[in-house]
Every structure is written in C-alpha cells, then in structure tokens.
Design a protein around this motif. Structure first.
Motif, PDB file in Angstrom:
ATOM      1  N   HIS A  28      10.168   4.141  -5.685  1.00  0.00           N
ATOM      2  CA  HIS A  28      10.472   5.084  -4.408  1.00  0.00           C
ATOM      3  C   HIS A  28      12.585   5.040  -4.542  1.00  0.00           C
ATOM      4  N   ILE A  29      13.276   4.225  -5.224  1.00  0.00           N
ATOM      5  CA  ILE A  29      14.922   4.652  -5.772  1.00  0.00           C
ATOM      6  C   ILE A  29      14.862   5.876  -6.528  1.00  0.00           C
ATOM      7  N   LYS A  30      13.728   4.749  -7.802  1.00  0.00           N
ATOM      8  CA  LYS A  30      13.980   6.063  -8.569  1.00  0.00           C
ATOM      9  C   LYS A  30      13.902   7.464  -8.424  1.00  0.00           C
ATOM     10  N   GLU A  31      12.648   7.458  -7.577  1.00  0.00           N
ATOM     11  CA  GLU A  31      11.957   8.163  -7.470  1.00  0.00           C
ATOM     12  C   GLU A  31      12.881   9.729  -6.668  1.00  0.00           C
ATOM     13  N   ARG A  32      13.888   8.915  -5.707  1.00  0.00           N
ATOM     14  CA  ARG A  32      15.266   9.419  -4.955  1.00  0.00           C
ATOM     15  C   ARG A  32      16.612   9.951  -6.360  1.00  0.00           C
ATOM     16  N   ARG A  87       1.496   6.067  -3.621  1.00  0.00           N
ATOM     17  CA  ARG A  87      -0.192   7.132  -3.390  1.00  0.00           C
ATOM     18  C   ARG A  87      -0.315   6.284  -2.012  1.00  0.00           C
ATOM     19  N   ASN A  88      -0.832   5.311  -2.324  1.00  0.00           N
ATOM     20  CA  ASN A  88      -1.705   4.757  -0.533  1.00  0.00           C
ATOM     21  C   ASN A  88      -1.083   4.997   1.012  1.00  0.00           C
ATOM     22  N   SER A  89       0.287   4.669   0.405  1.00  0.00           N
ATOM     23  CA  SER A  89       1.017   5.026   1.704  1.00  0.00           C
ATOM     24  C   SER A  89       1.264   5.755   2.180  1.00  0.00           C
ATOM     25  N   ARG A  90       1.228   6.838   1.200  1.00  0.00           N
ATOM     26  CA  ARG A  90       1.852   8.373   1.754  1.00  0.00           C
ATOM     27  C   ARG A  90       0.095   9.360   2.430  1.00  0.00           C
ATOM     28  N   LEU A  91      -0.755   8.851   1.635  1.00  0.00           N
ATOM     29  CA  LEU A  91      -1.956   9.725   1.763  1.00  0.00           C
ATOM     30  C   LEU A  91      -2.404   8.813   3.434  1.00  0.00           C
ATOM     31  N   LEU A  92      -2.266   7.244   3.769  1.00  0.00           N
ATOM     32  CA  LEU A  92      -2.396   6.352   4.679  1.00  0.00           C
ATOM     33  C   LEU A  92      -1.834   7.602   5.831  1.00  0.00           C
ATOM     34  N   GLU A  93      -0.497   7.659   5.460  1.00  0.00           N
ATOM     35  CA  GLU A  93       0.800   8.643   6.306  1.00  0.00           C
ATOM     36  C   GLU A  93       0.321  10.331   7.169  1.00  0.00           C
ATOM     37  N   VAL A  94      -0.423  10.719   5.944  1.00  0.00           N
ATOM     38  CA  VAL A  94      -1.681  12.287   6.194  1.00  0.00           C
ATOM     39  C   VAL A  94      -2.892  11.052   7.249  1.00  0.00           C
ATOM     40  N   LEU A  95      -3.091  11.425   7.097  1.00  0.00           N
ATOM     41  CA  LEU A  95      -4.801  10.922   7.245  1.00  0.00           C
ATOM     42  C   LEU A  95      -4.006  10.326   9.181  1.00  0.00           C
ATOM     43  N   MET A  96      -3.171   9.317   9.599  1.00  0.00           N
ATOM     44  CA  MET A  96      -2.721   9.185  10.650  1.00  0.00           C
ATOM     45  C   MET A  96      -1.682  10.017  11.575  1.00  0.00           C
ATOM     46  N   ASP A  97      -1.284  10.802  10.808  1.00  0.00           N
ATOM     47  CA  ASP A  97      -0.050  12.531  11.276  1.00  0.00           C
ATOM     48  C   ASP A  97      -1.172  13.172  11.635  1.00  0.00           C
ATOM     49  N   LYS A 133       1.705  16.488   0.066  1.00  0.00           N
ATOM     50  CA  LYS A 133       3.283  15.845   0.781  1.00  0.00           C
ATOM     51  C   LYS A 133       2.904  14.988   1.949  1.00  0.00           C
ATOM     52  N   CYS A 134       3.245  13.892   1.732  1.00  0.00           N
ATOM     53  CA  CYS A 134       2.765  13.374   3.295  1.00  0.00           C
ATOM     54  C   CYS A 134       3.960  14.206   4.384  1.00  0.00           C
ATOM     55  N   PRO A 135       3.683  13.790   5.407  1.00  0.00           N
ATOM     56  CA  PRO A 135       4.302  14.330   7.016  1.00  0.00           C
ATOM     57  C   PRO A 135       5.979  14.058   6.767  1.00  0.00           C
ATOM     58  N   HIS A 136       6.446  13.076   5.846  1.00  0.00           N
ATOM     59  CA  HIS A 136       8.317  12.792   5.433  1.00  0.00           C
ATOM     60  C   HIS A 136       8.352  13.740   4.505  1.00  0.00           C
ATOM     61  N   GLY A 137       6.977  14.688   3.636  1.00  0.00           N
ATOM     62  CA  GLY A 137       8.368  15.861   3.147  1.00  0.00           C
ATOM     63  C   GLY A 137       7.719  15.335   1.699  1.00  0.00           C
ATOM     64  N   HIS A 138       7.897  14.051   1.041  1.00  0.00           N
ATOM     65  CA  HIS A 138       7.732  13.321  -0.015  1.00  0.00           C
ATOM     66  C   HIS A 138       6.387  13.667  -0.887  1.00  0.00           C
ATOM     67  N   ALA A 139       5.918  14.006  -2.085  1.00  0.00           N
ATOM     68  CA  ALA A 139       5.637  13.961  -3.067  1.00  0.00           C
ATOM     69  C   ALA A 139       4.491  13.231  -3.050  1.00  0.00           C
ATOM     70  N   ILE A 140       2.880  13.508  -3.119  1.00  0.00           N
ATOM     71  CA  ILE A 140       2.598  11.824  -3.155  1.00  0.00           C
ATOM     72  C   ILE A 140       1.976  12.387  -4.451  1.00  0.00           C
ATOM     73  N   PRO A 141       1.929  10.854  -4.844  1.00  0.00           N
ATOM     74  CA  PRO A 141       2.096  10.676  -6.815  1.00  0.00           C
ATOM     75  C   PRO A 141       0.054  11.464  -6.831  1.00  0.00           C
ATOM     76  N   ARG A 142      -0.418  11.868  -7.863  1.00  0.00           N
ATOM     77  CA  ARG A 142      -1.811  12.877  -7.961  1.00  0.00           C
ATOM     78  C   ARG A 142      -2.760  10.756  -8.644  1.00  0.00           C
ATOM     79  N   GLY A 143      -3.527  11.224  -7.887  1.00  0.00           N
ATOM     80  CA  GLY A 143      -4.188  10.680  -8.611  1.00  0.00           C
ATOM     81  C   GLY A 143      -5.809  11.704  -9.444  1.00  0.00           C
TER      82      GLY A 143
END
Length: 148
Positions: A28-32, A87-97, A133-143
C-alpha cells in the motif's frame, strides 16, 4: 451423531496474518508512491519500530522482502501476497458497499481477508462484475478471472 461432530472449527494462524498485514502495508505504501520507511510501516500497523525491524528481518529471511540499509522492497513473492491481500480487502469493501448496502466495517474486512482463497476471491470478483475501484477510489489489483 451430535451436531458438534459435523462441524470443523479452525484456530486462527495469527503469525501468517501478521506476515500478510506487513506485506499489505508495504504494498500500500508503494502504491501511494511513498518511500517504504520503518516509521511509516509502524504508524500504519500501529506497532513500534523495533517490531517492524524484527519482522522485516524475518520477511527478508523468507524471501518476501529485500531489507537492507538501502531500504525495503517487496520480492516477487511478497508482491503477490501484498497485492492479493489488497485485492481481497478492496473486493470485500465493494461487496459491503455496493452489493450488501451496509456500512464498510474495516475490522470485519481485515478479519475475513486472511481467510479467502483464490477460488473464493475470483468468484467474488466475478459476482461483483470485476470492479476496477473500491468505494474509496483505489484501484483493485486484477486477478486471473479478470479479462479485458
């Protein structure tokens, strides 16, 4: 047969989850596009800097990071784990939101993300129609399930 006999309970593997959280934090730090510093990792994970140094040495020995005086970087294996966790956490955020229409609970996301295998993650991604993208606007790594 008792009801208890047909259920299997799992004891969490805290050590593996710690490793995954460090790799996710570094990713995540690298992504930023920020330098990966011990102080940044410590702040993100709410741990003390000596704990970060100890874990980085361990991860270096497991060939998940390159840690030396020049800094910290993920190896290919570390990159896969960190990217997969994100990827897991951002997909879960999309699921919830988007799908469940519930407030995103980061503590719950963090608890679940460690227990998702690739089959489950790809099925979730497919069900959600491969969000970018997740609800926070961050890219979701592709699978591997994501085809363009």
């Amino acid at each position: 047969m008792d009801a208890v006999d047909d259920e299997v309970l799992f004891v969490g593997t805290a050590e593996a989850e710690h490793v995954e959280m460090y790799l996710k934090a570094i990713w995540h730090i690298k992504e930023r596009n920020e330098p990966v510093k011990i102080s940044t990792i410590a702040k993100m994970l709410n741990v003390r800097q000596p704990s970060v140094v100890q874990m980085l040495k361990k991860l270096n020995g497991q060939n998940l990071v390159n840690y030396n005086k020049a800094g910290v970087s993920l190896t290919e294996s570390g990159e896969q784990v960190g990217s997969g966790m994100m990827r897991n956490s951002r997909l879960l955020e999309v699921l919830m939101d988007s799908a469940l229409k519930v407030e995103i609970d980061e503590e719950m996301v963090c608890g679940i993300e460690h227990h998702m295998n690739q089959q489950f993650t790809d099925a979730l991604c497919t069900m959600l129609k491969h969000p970018r993208k997740c609800p926070h606007g961050h890219a979701i790594p592709r699978g591997t399930c994501c085809t363009d």
